[in-house]
Design an enzyme around this catalytic site. Sequence first.
Site, PDB file in Angstrom:
ATOM      1  N   GLU A   1       0.594  -1.308  -0.237  1.00  0.00           N
ATOM      2  CA  GLU A   1       0.072   0.095  -0.093  1.00  0.00           C
ATOM      3  C   GLU A   1       0.708   1.020  -0.233  1.00  0.00           C
ATOM      4  O   GLU A   1       0.653   1.937  -1.017  1.00  0.00           O
ATOM      5  CB  GLU A   1      -0.488  -0.114   1.127  1.00  0.00           C
ATOM      6  CG  GLU A   1      -1.563  -1.333   0.908  1.00  0.00           C
ATOM      7  CD  GLU A   1      -1.658  -2.594   2.323  1.00  0.00           C
ATOM      8  OE1 GLU A   1       0.028  -2.588   1.854  1.00  0.00           O
ATOM      9  OE2 GLU A   1      -2.281  -3.135   2.593  1.00  0.00           O
TER      10      GLU A   1
ATOM     11  N   CYS B   1      -2.298  -4.033   6.961  1.00  0.00           N
ATOM     12  CA  CYS B   1      -1.807  -3.917   8.685  1.00  0.00           C
ATOM     13  C   CYS B   1      -1.922  -2.866   9.283  1.00  0.00           C
ATOM     14  O   CYS B   1      -2.236  -1.731   9.023  1.00  0.00           O
ATOM     15  CB  CYS B   1       0.264  -4.395   8.682  1.00  0.00           C
ATOM     16  SG  CYS B   1       0.978  -2.795   7.991  1.00  0.00           S
TER      17      CYS B   1
ATOM     18  N   SER C   1      -5.865  -7.564   3.690  1.00  0.00           N
ATOM     19  CA  SER C   1      -5.800  -6.224   4.978  1.00  0.00           C
ATOM     20  C   SER C   1      -4.889  -5.813   5.365  1.00  0.00           C
ATOM     21  O   SER C   1      -3.707  -6.745   5.342  1.00  0.00           O
ATOM     22  CB  SER C   1      -6.556  -7.736   5.926  1.00  0.00           C
ATOM     23  OG  SER C   1      -5.989  -6.940   7.330  1.00  0.00           O
TER      24      SER C   1
ATOM     25  N   CYS D   1      -0.272   0.273   7.181  1.00  0.00           N
ATOM     26  CA  CYS D   1      -0.394   0.981   6.132  1.00  0.00           C
ATOM     27  C   CYS D   1      -1.723   1.180   6.791  1.00  0.00           C
ATOM     28  O   CYS D   1      -2.540   2.165   5.487  1.00  0.00           O
ATOM     29  CB  CYS D   1      -0.881  -0.652   5.854  1.00  0.00           C
ATOM     30  SG  CYS D   1       1.200  -0.256   4.151  1.00  0.00           S
TER      31      CYS D   1
END
Lengths: 149, 149
Positions: A55, A80, A78, A83
């Site tokens: 990301e 972290c 997903s 991010c």
Amino acid sequence: MTPLEMLEVAYEEARKGLAEGGIPIGAALFSADGVLLGSGHNRRVQQGDPSLHAETDAFRAAGRQRDYRSTIMVTTLSPCWYCSGLVRQFNIGAVLIGESKTFTGGHDWLAEHGVDVTLLDDERCVAMMTDFIAENPALWNEDIGVADT
Amino acid sequence: MTPLEMLEVAYEEARKGLAEGGIPIGAALFSADGVLLGSGHNRRVQQGDPSLHAETDAFRAAGRQRDYRSTIMVTTLSPCWYCSGLVRQFNIGAVLIGESKTFTGGHDWLAEHGVDVTLLDDERCVAMMTDFIAENPALWNEDIGVADT
């Protein structure tokens, strides 16, 4: 673009990372009308740079933007906390996630703070990370800050 | 090293950024015994890179580390959500902050999640950011994701 078409861009980034010997997580930042602003993938291994998660790499590739509220961050996994914090600080309006079976970061927290979160259950994304983690547990733990006890 | 000696390293990074025409925020990552692992400063302007906040630049400069639990992130300014997320995800054990008068990010959230947070009230750091924000409001807002309404 449909959500699956946007996810495809992130998935192809993850595949690039895998082919380079890296951690297979990809991401892409789109404008509200589906224009790709930037895409990227995790480069911990390739560049020895722990700050480049998928990301953040996509965010960097998009360059300086004045307003992220209508943008969409698409990621194969997903996000972290690092991010997720990026999404919250820059008021990125929406996050589209390939899967959260192999790792769950801060996407519920983002939803609580008004981000439009869409969680898919993409089998290719799940399979890619499942295989990678099984084969590279230490590298994966390094990437998410899980230290040896 | 004392906290003020560690802050001095971050402050000098911020001064470097200011001299380069950038946003004057600096950071440094230290080991528990005071060894400097990496330092850096905000490079949004200098490199056109919105992903390089001071803390992420210092984190990057420290390279790949296997365990951050005993490390100390020193920053001239309260870490934004992006940089707070970095600290949480990688389990950085302690954060030493120059000031939070000109901006308050996620340091209370970090403390709630077990990070040892020390907030100083360093007048030089306050003055540096106060002057910068007064002279560059649009640039500062861009850096913290505050869009024009």
